[in-house]
Motif scaffolding. Structure first.
Motif, PDB file in Angstrom:
ATOM      1  N   ARG A 118       0.549  -1.141  -0.192  1.00 47.94           N
ATOM      2  CA  ARG A 118      -0.177   0.003   0.306  1.00 47.94           C
ATOM      3  C   ARG A 118       0.624   1.721   0.097  1.00 47.94           C
ATOM      4  NH1 ARG A 118      -3.912   1.617   4.893  1.00 47.94           N
ATOM      5  NH2 ARG A 118      -5.369   3.282   3.770  1.00 47.94           N
ATOM      6  N   SER A 119       2.351   1.400   0.460  1.00 47.97           N
ATOM      7  CA  SER A 119       2.937   1.794   0.731  1.00 47.97           C
ATOM      8  C   SER A 119       3.840   2.545  -0.158  1.00 47.97           C
ATOM      9  CB  SER A 119       4.054   2.401   2.124  1.00 47.97           C
ATOM     10  OG  SER A 119       4.179   1.168   1.722  1.00 47.97           O
ATOM     11  N   GLN A 122       1.539   4.451  -2.518  1.00 46.86           N
ATOM     12  CA  GLN A 122       0.412   5.347  -2.662  1.00 46.86           C
ATOM     13  C   GLN A 122       2.277   6.549  -2.871  1.00 46.86           C
ATOM     14  OE1 GLN A 122      -2.132   6.731  -1.086  1.00 46.86           O
ATOM     15  NE2 GLN A 122      -0.957   8.830  -1.880  1.00 46.86           N
ATOM     16  N   ARG A 125       2.226   7.405  -6.781  1.00 45.48           N
ATOM     17  CA  ARG A 125       0.954   8.272  -6.585  1.00 45.48           C
ATOM     18  C   ARG A 125       1.973   9.639  -6.688  1.00 45.48           C
ATOM     19  NH1 ARG A 125      -1.185  12.621  -4.794  1.00 45.48           N
ATOM     20  NH2 ARG A 125      -3.805  12.894  -6.088  1.00 45.48           N
ATOM     21  N   ASP A 126       2.581   9.457  -5.409  1.00 41.10           N
ATOM     22  CA  ASP A 126       2.852  10.972  -4.754  1.00 41.10           C
ATOM     23  C   ASP A 126       3.981  11.360  -5.575  1.00 41.10           C
ATOM     24  OD1 ASP A 126       0.976  10.876  -2.658  1.00 41.10           O
ATOM     25  OD2 ASP A 126       2.185   9.967  -1.480  1.00 41.10           O
ATOM     26  N   GLU A 150      -4.614   6.102 -10.273  1.00 43.48           N
ATOM     27  CA  GLU A 150      -4.663   5.683  -9.280  1.00 43.48           C
ATOM     28  C   GLU A 150      -5.854   4.627  -9.163  1.00 43.48           C
ATOM     29  OE1 GLU A 150      -5.363  10.357  -7.101  1.00 43.48           O
ATOM     30  OE2 GLU A 150      -6.537   9.917  -8.252  1.00 43.48           O
ATOM     31  N   ILE A 155      -6.547   3.095  -5.858  1.00 37.48           N
ATOM     32  CA  ILE A 155      -6.723   3.770  -4.313  1.00 37.48           C
ATOM     33  C   ILE A 155      -7.576   5.673  -5.076  1.00 37.48           C
ATOM     34  CG2 ILE A 155      -5.044   6.002  -3.934  1.00 37.48           C
ATOM     35  CD1 ILE A 155      -2.525   4.741  -4.510  1.00 37.48           C
ATOM     36  N   GLY A 159      -6.603   9.923  -1.772  1.00 34.78           N
ATOM     37  CA  GLY A 159      -5.342   9.467  -1.823  1.00 34.78           C
ATOM     38  C   GLY A 159      -5.300   8.239  -0.457  1.00 34.78           C
ATOM     39  N   GLU A 160      -6.743   7.854  -0.488  1.00 34.18           N
ATOM     40  CA  GLU A 160      -7.244   6.554   0.321  1.00 34.18           C
ATOM     41  C   GLU A 160      -7.242   5.885  -0.410  1.00 34.18           C
ATOM     42  OE1 GLU A 160      -7.592   6.659   3.672  1.00 34.18           O
ATOM     43  OE2 GLU A 160      -6.445   8.410   3.569  1.00 34.18           O
ATOM     44  N   GLU A 161      -6.903   4.330  -0.120  1.00 29.13           N
ATOM     45  CA  GLU A 161      -7.134   3.113  -0.548  1.00 29.13           C
ATOM     46  C   GLU A 161      -8.159   2.345  -0.380  1.00 29.13           C
ATOM     47  OE1 GLU A 161      -4.674  -1.453  -0.892  1.00 29.13           O
ATOM     48  OE2 GLU A 161      -3.325   0.538  -0.263  1.00 29.13           O
TER      49      GLU A 161
END
Length: 162
Positions: A118-119, A122, A125-126, A150, A155, A159-161
């Protein structure tokens, strides 16, 4: 005449040698697993960056610089070089030059199938967001591309999965 024991005959020494070989083998497997994990991360980063880069039709110098900068600060840089990043990007650029829609679909499918945490998803994505704003111009097509990334990662836009 007394016979001397060789290390091959000594069960204690052989057991110790076998355990040492197993430990070494285990460390090698962990290193390979770490490199494979970094490889997945690199592959995901490059596929996502290619989607963003080709959304507006070009990869600006500022976008390239930002991509290299965030790559060097990312976990992928531990196992790979900037030259390998450039080679991966070149593969995507060739694919986009032949057929942009098929290349994008292939890159999105890559993102869907990679075994990333997950990290890691993310973080990629960032990074894509940073690449979008690197040239100072945020095109709506780039935001659409970020949304597709996303969605491929599962995601939400916040920003939430899922």
């Amino acid at each position: 005449m007394p016979k001397t024991k060789s290390s091959d005959d000594d069960l204690f020494l052989r057991g110790h040698q076998i355990r040492a070989l197993h430990e070494l083998s285990g460390r090698n497997l962990q290193a390979e697993a770490g490199r494979a994990r970094a490889g997945d991360y690199l592959e995901g980063l490059v596929a996502a960056a290619a989607i963003i880069a080709h959304a507006d039709g070009r990869l600006d110098l500022d976008e390239r610089r930002k991509l290299v900068e965030v790559f060097l600060a990312s976990p992928a840089s531990e196992g790979f070089s900037v030259a390998e990043l450039a080679e991966e990007l070149a593969d995507h650029m060739r694919a986009y030059s032949y057929d942009p829609l098929i290349a994008q679909d292939r890159a999105l499918e890559t993102l869907r199938t990679l075994a990333l945490t997950r990290s890691e998803r993310q973080a990629i994505r960032d990074i894509c967001h940073k690449v979008i704003i690197a040239d100072g111009l945020v095109h709506p097509v780039e935001l659409g591309a970020l949304h597709r990334i996303e969605m491929a990662f599962g995601i939400e836009s916040t920003g939430e999965e899922r």
